[in-house]
Design a protein around this motif. Structure first.
Motif, PDB file in Angstrom:
ATOM      1  N   PRO A   9       1.248  -1.444  -0.226  1.00 19.45           N
ATOM      2  CA  PRO A   9       0.117  -0.093   0.026  1.00 19.45           C
ATOM      3  C   PRO A   9       1.378   1.599   0.385  1.00 19.45           C
ATOM      4  O   PRO A   9       0.140   1.847  -0.663  1.00 19.45           O
ATOM      5  CB  PRO A   9      -1.135  -0.027   0.968  1.00 19.45           C
ATOM      6  CG  PRO A   9      -0.939  -1.721   1.844  1.00 19.45           C
ATOM      7  CD  PRO A   9       0.539  -2.277   0.943  1.00 19.45           C
ATOM      8  N   TYR A  10       2.357   1.907   1.013  1.00 19.45           N
ATOM      9  CA  TYR A  10       3.161   2.637   0.370  1.00 19.45           C
ATOM     10  C   TYR A  10       3.199   3.273  -0.128  1.00 19.45           C
ATOM     11  O   TYR A  10       3.305   3.952  -0.876  1.00 19.45           O
ATOM     12  CB  TYR A  10       3.335   2.147   2.242  1.00 19.45           C
ATOM     13  CG  TYR A  10       4.625   3.743   1.813  1.00 19.45           C
ATOM     14  CD1 TYR A  10       4.572   4.859   3.038  1.00 19.45           C
ATOM     15  CD2 TYR A  10       6.246   3.758   1.038  1.00 19.45           C
ATOM     16  CE1 TYR A  10       5.378   5.768   2.568  1.00 19.45           C
ATOM     17  CE2 TYR A  10       6.411   4.660   1.645  1.00 19.45           C
ATOM     18  CZ  TYR A  10       6.422   5.379   1.733  1.00 19.45           C
ATOM     19  OH  TYR A  10       6.919   6.719   1.618  1.00 19.45           O
ATOM     20  N   SER A  13       0.446   4.346  -2.629  1.00 18.72           N
ATOM     21  CA  SER A  13       0.546   4.840  -2.338  1.00 18.72           C
ATOM     22  C   SER A  13       1.052   6.378  -3.104  1.00 18.72           C
ATOM     23  O   SER A  13       0.667   7.321  -2.994  1.00 18.72           O
ATOM     24  CB  SER A  13      -0.435   5.650  -0.937  1.00 18.72           C
ATOM     25  OG  SER A  13       1.333   5.530  -0.125  1.00 18.72           O
ATOM     26  N   ALA A  16       0.686   6.085  -6.648  1.00 21.19           N
ATOM     27  CA  ALA A  16      -0.044   7.063  -6.863  1.00 21.19           C
ATOM     28  C   ALA A  16      -0.652   8.817  -7.017  1.00 21.19           C
ATOM     29  O   ALA A  16      -1.079   9.059  -7.763  1.00 21.19           O
ATOM     30  CB  ALA A  16      -1.798   6.500  -6.278  1.00 21.19           C
ATOM     31  N   LYS A  17       0.377   9.439  -5.615  1.00 19.63           N
ATOM     32  CA  LYS A  17       0.606  10.580  -5.776  1.00 19.63           C
ATOM     33  C   LYS A  17       1.090  11.620  -6.911  1.00 19.63           C
ATOM     34  O   LYS A  17       0.822  12.135  -7.743  1.00 19.63           O
ATOM     35  CB  LYS A  17       1.199  10.977  -4.887  1.00 19.63           C
ATOM     36  CG  LYS A  17       1.704  12.486  -4.264  1.00 19.63           C
ATOM     37  CD  LYS A  17       2.611  12.814  -3.524  1.00 19.63           C
ATOM     38  CE  LYS A  17       2.678  14.345  -3.341  1.00 19.63           C
ATOM     39  NZ  LYS A  17       3.138  14.316  -1.803  1.00 19.63           N
ATOM     40  N   ARG A  49      -5.390  -1.943  -7.382  1.00 20.80           N
ATOM     41  CA  ARG A  49      -5.384  -1.007  -5.758  1.00 20.80           C
ATOM     42  C   ARG A  49      -4.808  -0.383  -5.944  1.00 20.80           C
ATOM     43  O   ARG A  49      -4.970   1.448  -5.688  1.00 20.80           O
ATOM     44  CB  ARG A  49      -4.273  -2.435  -5.108  1.00 20.80           C
ATOM     45  CG  ARG A  49      -4.329  -2.929  -4.755  1.00 20.80           C
ATOM     46  CD  ARG A  49      -3.587  -3.748  -4.085  1.00 20.80           C
ATOM     47  NE  ARG A  49      -3.845  -4.706  -2.986  1.00 20.80           N
ATOM     48  CZ  ARG A  49      -3.831  -5.681  -2.247  1.00 20.80           C
ATOM     49  NH1 ARG A  49      -1.444  -5.716  -2.489  1.00 20.80           N
ATOM     50  NH2 ARG A  49      -3.379  -6.959  -1.049  1.00 20.80           N
ATOM     51  N   TYR A  50      -4.310   0.156  -7.601  1.00 18.68           N
ATOM     52  CA  TYR A  50      -4.016   1.805  -7.877  1.00 18.68           C
ATOM     53  C   TYR A  50      -5.177   2.310  -8.577  1.00 18.68           C
ATOM     54  O   TYR A  50      -5.333   3.961  -7.544  1.00 18.68           O
ATOM     55  CB  TYR A  50      -3.065   1.840  -9.689  1.00 18.68           C
ATOM     56  CG  TYR A  50      -1.754   1.777  -9.397  1.00 18.68           C
ATOM     57  CD1 TYR A  50      -1.135   2.952  -9.285  1.00 18.68           C
ATOM     58  CD2 TYR A  50      -1.369   0.547  -9.675  1.00 18.68           C
ATOM     59  CE1 TYR A  50       0.339   2.913  -8.573  1.00 18.68           C
ATOM     60  CE2 TYR A  50       0.495   0.198  -9.424  1.00 18.68           C
ATOM     61  CZ  TYR A  50       0.940   1.379  -9.544  1.00 18.68           C
ATOM     62  OH  TYR A  50       2.490   1.694  -8.907  1.00 18.68           O
ATOM     63  N   HIS A  52      -8.163   2.259  -6.658  1.00 18.41           N
ATOM     64  CA  HIS A  52      -8.608   2.943  -5.298  1.00 18.41           C
ATOM     65  C   HIS A  52      -7.835   3.521  -5.241  1.00 18.41           C
ATOM     66  O   HIS A  52      -8.463   4.940  -4.236  1.00 18.41           O
ATOM     67  CB  HIS A  52      -8.918   1.896  -4.564  1.00 18.41           C
ATOM     68  CG  HIS A  52     -10.078   0.780  -4.813  1.00 18.41           C
ATOM     69  ND1 HIS A  52     -10.776   1.145  -5.489  1.00 18.41           N
ATOM     70  CD2 HIS A  52      -9.669  -0.856  -4.893  1.00 18.41           C
ATOM     71  CE1 HIS A  52     -11.831   0.041  -5.314  1.00 18.41           C
ATOM     72  NE2 HIS A  52     -10.990  -0.699  -5.259  1.00 18.41           N
ATOM     73  N   GLU A  53      -6.760   3.899  -4.778  1.00 22.88           N
ATOM     74  CA  GLU A  53      -5.339   4.038  -4.627  1.00 22.88           C
ATOM     75  C   GLU A  53      -5.645   5.634  -4.917  1.00 22.88           C
ATOM     76  O   GLU A  53      -5.270   7.005  -4.693  1.00 22.88           O
ATOM     77  CB  GLU A  53      -3.657   4.469  -4.187  1.00 22.88           C
ATOM     78  CG  GLU A  53      -3.410   4.307  -3.751  1.00 22.88           C
ATOM     79  CD  GLU A  53      -3.659   5.255  -2.050  1.00 22.88           C
ATOM     80  OE1 GLU A  53      -3.254   6.393  -1.558  1.00 22.88           O
ATOM     81  OE2 GLU A  53      -4.068   3.934  -1.567  1.00 22.88           O
ATOM     82  N   ARG A  56      -8.792   7.795  -3.832  1.00 22.08           N
ATOM     83  CA  ARG A  56      -8.464   8.709  -2.677  1.00 22.08           C
ATOM     84  C   ARG A  56      -7.794   9.526  -2.743  1.00 22.08           C
ATOM     85  O   ARG A  56      -7.962  10.004  -2.225  1.00 22.08           O
ATOM     86  CB  ARG A  56      -8.117   7.315  -2.079  1.00 22.08           C
ATOM     87  CG  ARG A  56      -7.643   7.705  -0.365  1.00 22.08           C
ATOM     88  CD  ARG A  56      -6.709   7.103   0.341  1.00 22.08           C
ATOM     89  NE  ARG A  56      -5.532   7.202   0.393  1.00 22.08           N
ATOM     90  CZ  ARG A  56      -4.324   7.822   0.073  1.00 22.08           C
ATOM     91  NH1 ARG A  56      -5.108   9.143   1.424  1.00 22.08           N
ATOM     92  NH2 ARG A  56      -3.173   7.842  -0.025  1.00 22.08           N
ATOM     93  N   TYR A  57      -6.661   9.576  -3.264  1.00 22.63           N
ATOM     94  CA  TYR A  57      -5.563  10.776  -3.386  1.00 22.63           C
ATOM     95  C   TYR A  57      -6.196  11.902  -4.290  1.00 22.63           C
ATOM     96  O   TYR A  57      -6.713  13.273  -3.594  1.00 22.63           O
ATOM     97  CB  TYR A  57      -4.596  10.531  -4.126  1.00 22.63           C
ATOM     98  CG  TYR A  57      -3.240  11.529  -4.529  1.00 22.63           C
ATOM     99  CD1 TYR A  57      -2.397  11.919  -2.593  1.00 22.63           C
ATOM    100  CD2 TYR A  57      -3.255  12.116  -5.164  1.00 22.63           C
ATOM    101  CE1 TYR A  57      -1.879  13.185  -2.970  1.00 22.63           C
ATOM    102  CE2 TYR A  57      -2.601  13.487  -5.626  1.00 22.63           C
ATOM    103  CZ  TYR A  57      -1.801  13.722  -4.238  1.00 22.63           C
ATOM    104  OH  TYR A  57      -0.651  15.054  -3.819  1.00 22.63           O
TER     105      TYR A  57
END
Length: 260
Positions: A9-10, A13, A16-17, A49-50, A52-53, A56-57
């Motif tokens: 996840p880290y 994340s 993703a940013k 996962r990408y 969702h992240e 979220r961002y």
């Protein structure tokens, strides 16, 4: 260990940013403000996962200038939840987008497409400007994937690739078999081309008028309809008749000159 690291996840994340900020800083102003981005992931789970992240961002930063879609075949489970492309892709009104609508919706209303294998080949989107690569690419797959960016359109003057995994050497090696340099030892004698042209025309089998008529039919910009083959055949028929009327030696010489 490699999969654990890539799907952590880290890790996702942080990437993703980078994806979102790269779109806002580099992509969105391109092609008259219509630039689009593709994110190439290593698996369906990575794509989920990408997705969702990145969502979220975007919500965390309260950005309203980026809308994302995901594309992969079949279904994939993340924990107890099972995901499909159609389940994840949603319009602003809350309705779901079917798989066969993804391509059109990406062109019309969305600007980032996260993919897992799907759309890495045979995907023609002229507005695609940027590609984020988080997958090992080799051989013809590397060429096919990166070539999604080479479709042209008005206002498209450059492209951009950000690669998290492959090195410059990896990509050069993948492209090398398709882009070898060739050097001529001697200059081309242009007169030879005209000599062959004059020789072929000397057989009086075809004319410039017939070349123009056939080319106009074959290369028409609006596409060929079901009667196009018949029209092309009718143009070629007299040429074939003139060829067949020649002697065996004349036909042989004509074929030799054509091969030149």
């Amino acid at each position: 260990i490699k999969n654990f690291q890539q799907l952590h996840p880290y890790n996702i994340s942080q990437k993703a940013k980078i994806i979102v900020e790269t779109f806002r800083e580099t992509t969105k102003e391109k092609i008259g403000g219509n630039g689009k981005m593709m994110v190439v992931t290593s698996s369906r789970l990575a794509a989920v996962r990408y997705y969702h992240e990145v969502k979220r961002y975007i919500e965390q930063m309260k950005y309203n200038d980026i809308d994302i879609l995901v594309a992969f075949s079949g279904a994939d489970k993340d924990g107890d939840e099972e995901y499909t492309e159609a389940k994840l892709n949603v319009r602003k009104d809350g309705s779901h987008i079917s798989e066969n609508q993804t391509k059109a919706k990406f062109h019309d209303n969305f600007n980032v497409l996260i993919v897992a294998e799907k759309y890495q080949t045979g995907f023609d989107e002229p507005l695609l400007h940027t590609m984020i690569v988080d997958k090992k690419l080799k051989g013809v797959k590397a060429v096919q994937t990166l070539s999604r960016l080479n479709r042209t359109c008005n206002g498209k003057y450059d492209t951009f690739i950000l690669d998290f995994i492959n090195t410059k050497e990896d990509i050069i090696e993948a492209f090398q078999p398709f882009y070898q340099e060739t050097y001529l030892e001697h200059e081309v004698n242009v007169d030879l081309i005209y000599q062959v042209q004059n020789s072929l025309r000397g057989f009086a089998i075809y004319s410039d008028t017939e070349i123009i008529a056939f080319s106009k039919e074959y290369f028409q910009t609006k596409g060929q309809n079901e009667r196009a083959m018949g029209r092309m055949t009718s143009i070629l028929k007299p040429i074939a008749d003139r060829y067949n009327a020649k002697t065996v030696d004349e036909r042989y010489q004509f074929r030799r000159d054509i091969r030149k």
